[in-house]
Design an enzyme around this catalytic site. Structure first.
Site, PDB file in Angstrom:
ATOM      1  N   LEU A   1      -8.494  17.119  -3.345  1.00 30.39           N
ATOM      2  CA  LEU A   1      -7.966  17.533  -2.049  1.00 30.39           C
ATOM      3  C   LEU A   1      -6.617  18.209  -2.227  1.00 30.39           C
ATOM      4  O   LEU A   1      -5.753  17.706  -2.951  1.00 30.39           O
ATOM      5  CB  LEU A   1      -7.815  16.319  -1.123  1.00 30.39           C
TER       6      LEU A   1
ATOM      7  N   ASP B   1      -4.770  -1.183   3.151  1.00 29.77           N
ATOM      8  CA  ASP B   1      -3.442  -1.036   2.532  1.00 29.77           C
ATOM      9  C   ASP B   1      -2.789   0.231   3.084  1.00 29.77           C
ATOM     10  O   ASP B   1      -2.359   1.109   2.343  1.00 29.77           O
ATOM     11  CB  ASP B   1      -3.573  -0.962   1.011  1.00 29.77           C
TER      12      ASP B   1
ATOM     13  N   GLU C   1     -13.532  14.036  -5.030  1.00 28.27           N
ATOM     14  CA  GLU C   1     -13.247  15.439  -4.755  1.00 28.27           C
ATOM     15  C   GLU C   1     -11.739  15.665  -4.853  1.00 28.27           C
ATOM     16  O   GLU C   1     -10.941  14.759  -4.613  1.00 28.27           O
ATOM     17  CB  GLU C   1     -13.747  15.843  -3.373  1.00 28.27           C
TER      18      GLU C   1
END
Length: 346
Positions: free
Chosen positions: A151, A250, A149
């Site tokens: 953002l 990470d 998606e």
């Protein structure tokens, strides 16, 4: 006495600049202002690809998403192994973000990223870009690719709420009660094994400590010193009751942001199930997370005693990885941290 690791300001700047160019951590579908590696236009992100090849890619992405026609939009970026871009469904005006690789190695990295983001998304805790499709090179002419998606990033937000929501994700444990993940992935561009192990000390020493040392000739330490430090690590990591929490893997400052509505979001993971404090340790390695973040985290899921010793161990892994990727003075930093770990012997 455990010393605080101090990383020169120039090296911090180098990390933000070099990683944005060389590694697989490109910001998933975000505004140019939040992506230092972002291209100015899609043609730059795609490189020398012809318009026909781009059309094929968009057709394949549309097929994977089961949408109508997709048009290319600006605002993508690039990384060391993948080109990225944004496309729009012409019938709904909905935007999507994609990453596109080429060979088998790229496909493995993209697939691992897709699976990691999916694992986090399914917890319904902290916001991540919803993973929508993965296309293999055997399945699609333009593959491999992943689609997330889009953002809209760029606003400020509540760091305390980000900490609280990360803590909620860390409360999500592996279904088999073991440490690892169902797929190997990468930390930056470095391969990372995630074979399942029954104990955290086994997982970390096998798949993080020894695995990283094997890539950098033990950082100059003798085999006997390596084994001695391994035992110290095992002892320190066995001092607390560790459960297999879902980790980002990470979590440096470049892999977190807020949406334009103020919602905290994390992305570009190296996901696995491990000690939650490994994520928290990295948030304190390169900066980017304020005290309000840790306050929010501790309100929801307090850290255990003697965190500083474990933090040194967990952050050693990332500094050693920086030496593997970039060389230079990271070797001395990694060696110094190993000496500090050695000093933890009781």
């Amino acid at each position: 006495m455990l010393r605080t690791l101090r990383i020169p300001h120039q090296l911090l700047l180098a990390r933000f600049f070099i990683i944005s160019i060389l590694l697989s951590h490109c910001v998933s579908g975000f505004k140019q202002s939040f992506a230092p590696h972002t291209c100015r236009g899609l043609s730059n992100c795609i490189g020398s690809r012809s318009s026909t090849t781009l059309m094929t890619l968009l057709e394949d992405v549309a097929s994977a998403l089961k949408t109508g026609q997709l048009d290319a939009k600006g605002g993508g970026g690039g990384s060391g192994f993948a080109s990225t871009g944004v496309c729009e469904d012409t019938s709904t005006s909905k935007h999507y973000f994609y990453k596109k690789g080429s060979g088998s190695a790229d496909e493995k990295m993209l697939h691992a990223e897709f699976e990691g983001v999916k694992e986090m998304f399914q917890t319904n805790t902290i916001r991540v870009p919803e993973p929508l499709a993965f296309g293999s090179k055997d399945e699609y002419e333009s593959g491999p690719f992943v689609v997330f998606e889009y953002l809209d990033i760029g606003g400020g937000g509540d760091g305390k709420e980000m900490g609280r929501k990360l803590a909620l994700m860390h409360k999500c444990l592996s279904k088999n009660g073991k440490f690892g993940f169902h797929i190997d992935n990468t930390i930056g561009a470095t391969p990372q094994k995630n074979d399942w192990e029954n104990t955290w000390s086994d997982f970390f020493t096998k798949h993080r400590y020894h695995a990283m040392l094997s890539k950098c000739s033990n950082l100059g330490f003798s085999d006997s010193e390596v084994l001695e430090i391994e035992q110290i690590i095992r002892d320190v990591l066995s001092e607390t009751d560790v459960v297999p929490s879902l980790l980002h893997g990470d979590l440096w400052g470049g892999n977190r942001a807020f949406t334009n509505t103020g919602e905290p979001v994390i992305y570009d993971p190296a996901t696995y199930y491990g000690d939650r404090e490994a994520d928290i340790a990295m948030t304190q390695l390169f900066g980017g997370f304020g005290g309000d973040f840790l306050s929010g985290y501790n309100d929801e899921y307090p850290l255990q005693p003697n965190f500083e010793s474990r933090k040194m161990i967990y952050n050693w892994y990332h500094i050693a990885n920086h030496y593997v990727l970039f060389g230079g003075s990271y070797m001395n930093q990694a060696r110094g941290m190993m000496s500090q770990i050695k000093a933890l012997k009781k």
